[in-house]
Every structure is written in C-alpha cells, then in structure tokens.
Write a protein that holds these residues in place. Structure first.
Motif, mmCIF file in Angstrom:
data_model
loop_
_atom_site.group_PDB
_atom_site.id
_atom_site.type_symbol
_atom_site.label_atom_id
_atom_site.label_comp_id
_atom_site.label_asym_id
_atom_site.label_seq_id
_atom_site.Cartn_x
_atom_site.Cartn_y
_atom_site.Cartn_z
ATOM 1 N N GLN A 179 0.840 -1.206 0.000
ATOM 2 C CA GLN A 179 0.000 0.000 0.000
ATOM 3 C C GLN A 179 0.874 1.256 0.000
ATOM 4 O O GLN A 179 0.458 2.293 -0.499
ATOM 5 N N ARG A 180 2.063 1.130 0.612
ATOM 6 C CA ARG A 180 2.928 2.317 0.741
ATOM 7 C C ARG A 180 3.756 2.533 -0.536
ATOM 8 O O ARG A 180 3.664 3.549 -1.180
ATOM 9 N N PHE A 181 4.561 1.565 -0.929
ATOM 10 C CA PHE A 181 5.305 1.600 -2.208
ATOM 11 C C PHE A 181 5.952 0.229 -2.388
ATOM 12 O O PHE A 181 6.173 -0.504 -1.416
ATOM 13 N N SER A 182 6.271 -0.120 -3.636
ATOM 14 C CA SER A 182 6.837 -1.439 -3.883
ATOM 15 C C SER A 182 8.323 -1.392 -4.256
ATOM 16 O O SER A 182 9.020 -2.389 -4.156
ATOM 17 N N HIS A 183 8.812 -0.235 -4.699
ATOM 18 C CA HIS A 183 10.223 -0.167 -5.089
ATOM 19 C C HIS A 183 10.671 1.279 -5.211
ATOM 20 O O HIS A 183 9.972 2.107 -5.784
ATOM 21 N N THR A 184 11.834 1.552 -4.637
ATOM 22 C CA THR A 184 12.476 2.852 -4.915
ATOM 23 C C THR A 184 13.956 2.643 -5.212
ATOM 24 O O THR A 184 14.605 3.494 -5.788
ATOM 25 N N CYS A 185 14.490 1.502 -4.781
ATOM 26 C CA CYS A 185 15.894 1.095 -4.860
ATOM 27 C C CYS A 185 16.678 1.643 -3.660
ATOM 28 O O CYS A 185 16.777 2.866 -3.474
ATOM 29 N N VAL A 186 17.204 0.695 -2.885
ATOM 30 C CA VAL A 186 18.006 1.068 -1.699
ATOM 31 C C VAL A 186 19.151 1.990 -2.086
ATOM 32 O O VAL A 186 19.584 2.830 -1.306
ATOM 33 N N MET A 187 19.624 1.842 -3.347
ATOM 34 C CA MET A 187 20.792 2.618 -3.759
ATOM 35 C C MET A 187 20.414 3.993 -4.303
ATOM 36 O O MET A 187 21.278 4.765 -4.704
ATOM 37 N N VAL A 188 19.113 4.291 -4.322
ATOM 38 C CA VAL A 188 18.681 5.618 -4.781
ATOM 39 C C VAL A 188 18.068 6.375 -3.597
ATOM 40 O O VAL A 188 18.666 7.289 -3.044
ATOM 41 N N THR A 189 16.862 5.976 -3.203
ATOM 42 C CA THR A 189 16.217 6.593 -2.040
ATOM 43 C C THR A 189 15.790 5.475 -1.101
ATOM 44 O O THR A 189 14.752 4.847 -1.317
ATOM 45 N N ALA A 230 14.613 -1.464 5.282
ATOM 46 C CA ALA A 230 15.940 -2.002 4.950
ATOM 47 C C ALA A 230 16.912 -1.741 6.103
ATOM 48 O O ALA A 230 17.698 -2.608 6.492
ATOM 49 N N VAL A 231 16.830 -0.532 6.665
ATOM 50 C CA VAL A 231 17.732 -0.192 7.775
ATOM 51 C C VAL A 231 17.411 -1.052 9.001
ATOM 52 O O VAL A 231 18.296 -1.625 9.637
ATOM 53 N N GLU A 232 16.113 -1.160 9.302
ATOM 54 C CA GLU A 232 15.712 -1.961 10.475
ATOM 55 C C GLU A 232 16.118 -3.419 10.322
ATOM 56 O O GLU A 232 16.586 -4.052 11.266
ATOM 57 N N LEU A 233 15.940 -3.945 9.112
ATOM 58 C CA LEU A 233 16.300 -5.356 8.899
ATOM 59 C C LEU A 233 17.816 -5.540 9.019
ATOM 60 O O LEU A 233 18.279 -6.498 9.647
ATOM 61 N N ALA A 234 18.576 -4.611 8.452
ATOM 62 C CA ALA A 234 20.041 -4.707 8.564
ATOM 63 C C ALA A 234 20.441 -4.676 10.040
ATOM 64 O O ALA A 234 21.281 -5.469 10.487
ATOM 65 N N GLU A 235 19.828 -3.793 10.820
ATOM 66 C CA GLU A 235 20.143 -3.722 12.259
ATOM 67 C C GLU A 235 19.850 -5.059 12.940
ATOM 68 O O GLU A 235 20.633 -5.546 13.752
ATOM 69 N N PRO A 288 11.702 -3.537 -0.787
ATOM 70 C CA PRO A 288 10.901 -3.216 0.404
ATOM 71 C C PRO A 288 9.910 -4.330 0.750
ATOM 72 O O PRO A 288 9.598 -4.532 1.925
ATOM 73 N N ILE A 289 9.431 -5.048 -0.267
ATOM 74 C CA ILE A 289 8.496 -6.160 -0.015
ATOM 75 C C ILE A 289 9.236 -7.261 0.753
ATOM 76 O O ILE A 289 8.743 -7.778 1.757
ATOM 77 N N GLY A 290 10.442 -7.596 0.274
ATOM 78 C CA GLY A 290 11.242 -8.625 0.942
ATOM 79 C C GLY A 290 11.612 -8.210 2.363
ATOM 80 O O GLY A 290 11.564 -9.015 3.287
ATOM 81 N N CYS A 291 11.998 -6.948 2.532
ATOM 82 C CA CYS A 291 12.397 -6.478 3.876
ATOM 83 C C CYS A 291 11.210 -6.525 4.837
ATOM 84 O O CYS A 291 11.353 -6.942 5.991
#
Ligand code: PLP
Length: 431
Positions: A73-83, A88-93, A304-307
């Motif tokens: 509902q929020r967004f499906s892709h922006t690319c971690v390497m762009v915006t 992604a940050v929470e999962l990495a932590e 973002p879907i995977g994260c």
C-alpha cells in the motif's frame, strides 16, 4: 481455481520453459496454507519441502502476508541505492544483531542466494587483496558463474557450463559415513597450501555448516572450529554459507552457533523472507566496508516487499519459538525414521537428524554406504507426490531424501506425512 489439469500445465510448461529449469513433480499448485498445498485439480499435499527451505514460517503466513500487503500500500520499489527506506535499515540492524559473535556487523542486501555468495567473494577479495577461494567437495553455492565454480557437485549444476572462473580450489568435506575424517579434510587443505596456492594468496574459505544440496551432511563442530583457527592464522576470510541453514532451520538461529564460531562473512536468503526474494551478506563491519561505495548491491537488492516480509518472519520466529520447534521437529522425525530404518536396515543407510528440521535419510543397497540407490530415491519422491506428500531429494550421489518441513507444521501433519513415507517404502520394497 486455475483452468487446466496438471498434465495440461506440464505439457504447456515443457513447451514454454527450457528443460534446464526442470521440475521435480508435474504438480501445479493452486493455493497453499502453512504446511499444506492444493493443486489445480484440487488434490491436497503435505509439504515436506517448503519450496527448498524457504517457507519456514508456513505458506501464506498471516503475519508475513499482512506485512507485505501493508508495504504494498505504501510503495513497492524505490531502490536502496537511490532513495532508501526504513525497513531495509531496520532489517540490517536486526541481522547485525542476530549474526553469531560479538564483533560489530554490517549488512548488504541482494536478491538471490547465489548473488550473496558472489558478493562475499568480492568483499573478501577487496578486504584481503588476495585472489584464491577454497570451497568443499559436495558444496552447493548457486548457479551463477562464480557460485557454480565454487559448487562441488557436477551433475546437474556444472555439466556443459565450463570453463569455470579461476582461483577456486576444492577440499574434501568431512563426512564420517563416507569415510572422510576431519583430520583428512584439514590435511588436504594443508597439502593444498603446499601444492596449489599459498595461504597468503587465499582470500576466503567458504563452507556450509550443513551441506545442503550435497546431501545434508552436518560439519562436525571441531571442523568449523579448526577452519576458524586456520583462517585466523593466515588472515583468510571465513564465509559461512547459511542460505539453507539459517533462520531457525537447524535448531539455532544460525547453524554456525553449534560450533560457537563467529564467521567473518555469512550469507542468508531462503527462510529469511517467507517466500519473497531477498538475500543478504552479513559480516564483520571492517571487512564489509572494504569495497568502495557503489561496488556492491543491485537494482532489486533489499526490495521493500522482501524487507517487510523478513521483519515479520523474524517476529514470527521469536513469538512462536521456532528455533526450539525446529529441534522438536528433528526429534519427531528421528524417532519415526529410525523405526523405519530398523525395518529396512539394508536400504536406509543413515538417518541424519541432529540439526533441527534439516533432516536426511540416505538410501543405499545392501546396507553399504558405497552402494547408493538413486533409483529408489527417485521412485520414492515420485510415489510420495502421487500419494499426497511433497518430498525432495539431494546428495552428490542422488540418494538422499531431505525433509525440510515448515517450522510451523503440526505434529499431526508430520505423522501423516511420515505415514505416507512408510507406506511408500512398503509399496516399493516388497520384503
Ligand atoms: C547453501 C546454499 N548456497 C547458495 C544457494 C543458492 O541460492 P539461490 O538459489 O537463491 O541462488 C543455495 C540454494 O539452494 C544453497 O542451499
């Protein structure tokens, strides 16, 4: 429900998808819930494969599905390497926290297991300035060129695909059942250092804590500890390939915890995101930071879907005590399968069930480890799906049945599935 029978879909598949992407069973799934699946004809299957150790929290797990729907509902892709984005940050932590050992960690995200393996080698080379990589006979690390080069199993992974990338060396993996001791394996590496490549030229050693495709052979703890020591001695990066063994599958959050070692780099994928394509490399921060900005990653890495799915999977593992449940599942399989082994001692050479819900049964002739029975293994897999049970095989000799049920499976379904295994045995071996 989808139009068409299994046979019709299989005919269309064979015409449309190249044979290299083969399928184990001509069964076309219409829907799945937890440890059960239903095909396009309405037949029900108990799933002892979880799409090769992926859906560990069960098919269409409600928490994972809700997290993915919310993200969609929020967004499906922006690319971690762009915006980038919060998940992604929470999962990495979380991954940095969960990874074995006390050293500060960092993570990168990619999409498949093979990509995670490739990136480990890139990071190890950038960190050490060295070229060589040591892998093991029977190991499986993926189907891309470098991962395939590291893989120590020819059929079906390497036939017709050479030449392979250079600077890859294979050592024997210790398997007591096949007469390869830890000492022999370590001695072979020592010989390799004298014959093939100096240890000062070796960037990394990559090892599966339990060999997956190779046959579900757990690495003895003392072997993993010896590799850790060897790597420390020579400044070699130790890579634990936890793609199949990670995320509670083996009765620890990561299988390296059995040996109490801290890998320098670790690959994760499969069970991490409940069926959504996501993989990562987690490793010691100073090693992970060796490559320059932009040298790692990819368009879809850390989707973002995977994260969102992975964050939900981590919650489900904690809330439902799935690490402990994996061990209980292993024990249940062990007791039922050893009864079966008592009935068929010449056929079931070994049961391996000391690493949680990563369980194997090796099929042989005349009770002899050196007489594998791949035909019986194939026949068992085929008869099982015809009787409503999805089973997977593996092994460099093609004679191992591997059991990888969802960690959320009930005791009743395990019993029902194993009843089918027993009935198949009775039908195939008329003694
Ligand atoms: C230990 C191990 N490494 C690497 C891979 C490759 O992962 P993928 O198929 O996602 O590329 C697998 C897949 O089975 C695996 O089990």
């Amino acid at each position: 429900m989808s139009n068409g029978s299994n046979a019709q879909w299989q005919a269309r598949k064979q015409a449309a998808i190249a044979r290299g992407q083969g399928n184990m069973a001509p069964v076309y799934i219409d829907r799945a819930k937890n440890a059960e699946m239903w095909d396009v004809e309405g037949n029900r299957y108990i799933d002892f494969g979880t799409g090769i150790a992926v859906c560990s929290t069960g098919h269409t797990n409600s928490k994972v599905t809700a997290a993915v729907q919310d993200q969609l509902q929020r967004f499906s892709h922006t690319c971690v390497m762009v915006t980038p984005y919060d998940s992604a940050v929470e999962l990495a932590e979380k991954l940095n926290e969960l990874a074995p050992g006390p050293t500060a960690k960092k993570t990168i995200f990619v999409t498949t297991g093979a990509e995670a393996v490739e990136n480990c080698v890139k990071i190890a080379r950038a960190h050490t300035g060295r070229r060589g990589v040591i892998a093991f006979n029977g190991g499986f690390h993926g189907r891309t060129m470098l991962a395939m080069g590291l893989t120590g199993k020819i059929t079906p992974y390497k036939n017709l695909f050479g030449p392979f990338p250079g600077e890859i060396y294979h050592a024997p993996y210790p398997i007591e059942y096949h007469g390869v001791s830890v000492e022999e394996s370590l001695k072979a590496i020592d010989t390799m250092f004298r014959v093939d490549i100096a240890p000062t030229d070796v960037a990394a050693i990559i090892v599966e804590p339990v060999q997956g495709e190779g046959g579900f052979y757990p690495a003895p703890d003392e072997f993993m500890q010896a590799l850790r020591k060897l790597c420390d001695e020579h400044g070699i990066v130790l890579i634990a390939d936890e793609i199949q063994t990670g995320f509670a599958r083996t009765g620890k959050f990561f299988c390296s915890d059995y040996a109490g070692i801290e890998p320098d780099l670790m690959t994760v994928a499969k069970g991490m995101a409940g069926g959504f394509p996501l993989a990562a490399v987690v490793g010691k921060a100073d090693i992970m930071d060796a490559p320059l900005p932009g040298g790692l990653g990819g368009t879809y890495g850390g989707s973002p879907i995977g994260c969102a799915a992975a964050l939900a999977v981590i919650d489900v593992i904690a809330e439902e005590n799935l690490v402990e449940r994996a061990t209980q599942i292993g024990d249940l399989f062990a007791s039922r399968l050893s009864e079966l082994q008592d009935s068929y001692p010449d056929v079931i050479g070994e049961i391996r069930a000391t690493r949680g819900a990563m369980i194997a049964m090796e099929l042989v002739k005349n009770g002899d480890a050196d007489q594998p029975d791949p035909d019986l293994t194939k026949a068992l897999v085929t008869l099982a799906y015809q009787r409503g049970l999805v089973l997977l095989s593996c092994g460099i000799r093609g004679n191992v049945i591997r059991f990888l049920p969802a960690l959320t499976i009930s005791d009743e379904l395990i019993d029902e599935g194993l009843n089918i295994v027993e009935a198949c045995f009775r039908e195939l071996i008329l003694i």
